[in-house]
Design a protein around this motif. Structure first.
Motif, PDB file in Angstrom:
ATOM      1  N   PRO A 211      -3.269  11.284   1.096  1.00  0.00           N
ATOM      2  CA  PRO A 211      -3.716   9.975   0.578  1.00  0.00           C
ATOM      3  C   PRO A 211      -2.604   9.170  -0.072  1.00  0.00           C
ATOM      4  O   PRO A 211      -2.522   7.948   0.106  1.00  0.00           O
ATOM      5  N   GLY A 212      -1.743   9.839  -0.833  1.00  0.00           N
ATOM      6  CA  GLY A 212      -0.644   9.119  -1.467  1.00  0.00           C
ATOM      7  C   GLY A 212       0.352   8.564  -0.474  1.00  0.00           C
ATOM      8  O   GLY A 212       0.835   7.439  -0.618  1.00  0.00           O
ATOM      9  N   PHE A 219       1.233   0.110   1.942  1.00  0.00           N
ATOM     10  CA  PHE A 219       1.720  -0.943   1.048  1.00  0.00           C
ATOM     11  C   PHE A 219       3.080  -1.455   1.514  1.00  0.00           C
ATOM     12  O   PHE A 219       3.334  -2.661   1.516  1.00  0.00           O
ATOM     13  N   ALA A 220       3.964  -0.535   1.910  1.00  0.00           N
ATOM     14  CA  ALA A 220       5.284  -0.941   2.389  1.00  0.00           C
ATOM     15  C   ALA A 220       5.177  -1.720   3.692  1.00  0.00           C
ATOM     16  O   ALA A 220       5.885  -2.719   3.897  1.00  0.00           O
ATOM     17  N   VAL A 272      -2.986  -6.496  10.101  1.00  0.00           N
ATOM     18  CA  VAL A 272      -3.162  -6.034   8.726  1.00  0.00           C
ATOM     19  C   VAL A 272      -4.618  -5.697   8.454  1.00  0.00           C
ATOM     20  O   VAL A 272      -4.932  -4.686   7.803  1.00  0.00           O
ATOM     21  N   VAL A 273      -5.534  -6.518   8.947  1.00  0.00           N
ATOM     22  CA  VAL A 273      -6.960  -6.247   8.758  1.00  0.00           C
ATOM     23  C   VAL A 273      -7.361  -4.945   9.446  1.00  0.00           C
ATOM     24  O   VAL A 273      -8.120  -4.129   8.897  1.00  0.00           O
ATOM     25  N   ILE A 274      -6.843  -4.718  10.642  1.00  0.00           N
ATOM     26  CA  ILE A 274      -7.160  -3.476  11.364  1.00  0.00           C
ATOM     27  C   ILE A 274      -6.624  -2.258  10.614  1.00  0.00           C
ATOM     28  O   ILE A 274      -7.306  -1.228  10.479  1.00  0.00           O
ATOM     29  N   PHE A 278      -9.030   0.891   8.740  1.00  0.00           N
ATOM     30  CA  PHE A 278      -8.989   2.308   9.058  1.00  0.00           C
ATOM     31  C   PHE A 278      -8.550   3.175   7.878  1.00  0.00           C
ATOM     32  O   PHE A 278      -8.901   4.354   7.817  1.00  0.00           O
ATOM     33  N   ILE A 279      -7.787   2.622   6.941  1.00  0.00           N
ATOM     34  CA  ILE A 279      -7.208   3.455   5.885  1.00  0.00           C
ATOM     35  C   ILE A 279      -7.726   3.106   4.503  1.00  0.00           C
ATOM     36  O   ILE A 279      -7.162   3.568   3.514  1.00  0.00           O
ATOM     37  N   GLN A 280      -8.791   2.305   4.396  1.00  0.00           N
ATOM     38  CA  GLN A 280      -9.225   1.868   3.073  1.00  0.00           C
ATOM     39  C   GLN A 280      -9.636   3.043   2.186  1.00  0.00           C
ATOM     40  O   GLN A 280      -9.358   3.038   0.973  1.00  0.00           O
ATOM     41  N   LYS A 281     -10.271   4.073   2.757  1.00  0.00           N
ATOM     42  CA  LYS A 281     -10.670   5.227   1.954  1.00  0.00           C
ATOM     43  C   LYS A 281      -9.450   5.947   1.397  1.00  0.00           C
ATOM     44  O   LYS A 281      -9.386   6.272   0.211  1.00  0.00           O
TER      45      LYS A 281
END
Length: 294
Positions: A211-212, A219-220, A272-274, A278-281
């Motif tokens: 997760p980290g 973010f990068a 970016v939305v895609i 997929f990784i919001q969790k």
């Protein structure tokens, strides 16, 4: 009387006790006081997005508030005539390379900050925190001189290095905080089993950092994808420019092609939305865990 009351008390004690329902402060708030402000906020948030979609899919010269009949002429124009296909490819290259470099370097630096003690550790951490107050514009002149001496001007490598350097402080802090949440006893158990430090880190610690790593890498990537300043200053050739610079070329002093600009904005926003869909969790888990012990 005693013989009659005692069985009753035993029956009451034997009966299952119902858990008390805890009343919270927001349970007493009327629903409309929650939904009305949220609805107003949602309207003000979605109107700009609808406006972009309207100009992107509406035919040129139309004043209708509904994008019908729909057209893809604006997307074809920005992708072919305005070279957005090249801009998109360059942005993907810069974003992915920045993601990989930032994650690898931040992982090594964050592990050192979390697991080792050295004299200037507190000073170094303070320097990392203070670097977040430095705007990117102040780095343009020294970075430009360094890249000029290295003959890296008008090269995507210069933008990748600049973006990586700009992202490293926060990324190292987040990764170090996440590594501190992994018990060191797990590594020590791997050492007892015969693993060296690198093998113990790769087998035991690295899988727990997923997760980290996803949070730092995303973010990068997003920052490198959207950053305008470094690409504008270090890239002069049109074939090397990225999407933010390409969007700037759609605006001139005399006129602005709103349809093409809206279509280019959608092209820039969709990846970016895609990614976030997929990784919001993992993103929320990574940022919350990495910020607990920084």
């Amino acid at each position: 009387m005693i013989t009659e009351i005692a069985p009753a008390r035993e029956r009451e004690s034997a009966a299952p006790q119902q858990p008390r329902k805890v009343r919270r402060a927001w349970d007493e708030v009327p629903r409309w006081q929650i939904y009305v402000p949220l609805g107003i906020y949602l309207v003000f948030t979605l109107i700009p997005f609808y406006w972009i979609l309207l100009f992107a899919f509406r035919p040129a010269g139309s004043t209708s508030l509904v994008p019908w009949p729909m057209t893809l002429d604006h997307f074809q124009k920005v992708w072919t005539e305005r070279s957005f296909g090249v801009y998109f490819q360059n942005s993907v290259y810069v974003g992915v390379a920045t993601l990989v470099l930032t994650t690898v370097v931040a992982l090594a630096g964050g592990y050192a900050l979390a697991r080792f003690e050295f004299r200037i550790k507190r000073t170094f951490m303070l320097a990392l925190l203070c670097s977040q107050f430095v705007p990117g514009a102040l780095l343009l002149v020294p970075l430009f001189q360094i890249f000029a001496k290295l003959q890296m001007i008008n090269s995507l490598g210069s933008v990748i290095i600049a973006e990586t350097v700009f992202q490293l402080p926060l990324s190292m802090i987040l990764i170090s905080g996440f590594i501190r949440n992994v018990p060191q006893s797990l590594e020590e158990a791997a050492w007892v089993d015969g693993c060296n430090r690198f093998a113990a880190f790769r087998i035991v610690v690295l899988p727990l950092l997923r997760p980290g790593l996803i949070a730092v890498g995303s973010f990068a990537f997003v920052h490198a994808w959207n950053h305008f300043l470094f690409a504008l200053m270090f890239l002069s050739d049109q074939s090397k420019q990225t999407i933010p610079v390409g969007l700037n070329t759609l605006m001139s002093a005399d006129s602005v092609d709103l349809g093409a600009l809206a279509a280019g904005g959608i092209v820039a926003a969709v990846p970016v939305v895609i990614v976030f869909a997929f990784i919001q969790k993992w993103l929320i888990t990574g940022f919350s865990a990495g910020a607990v012990k920084g």
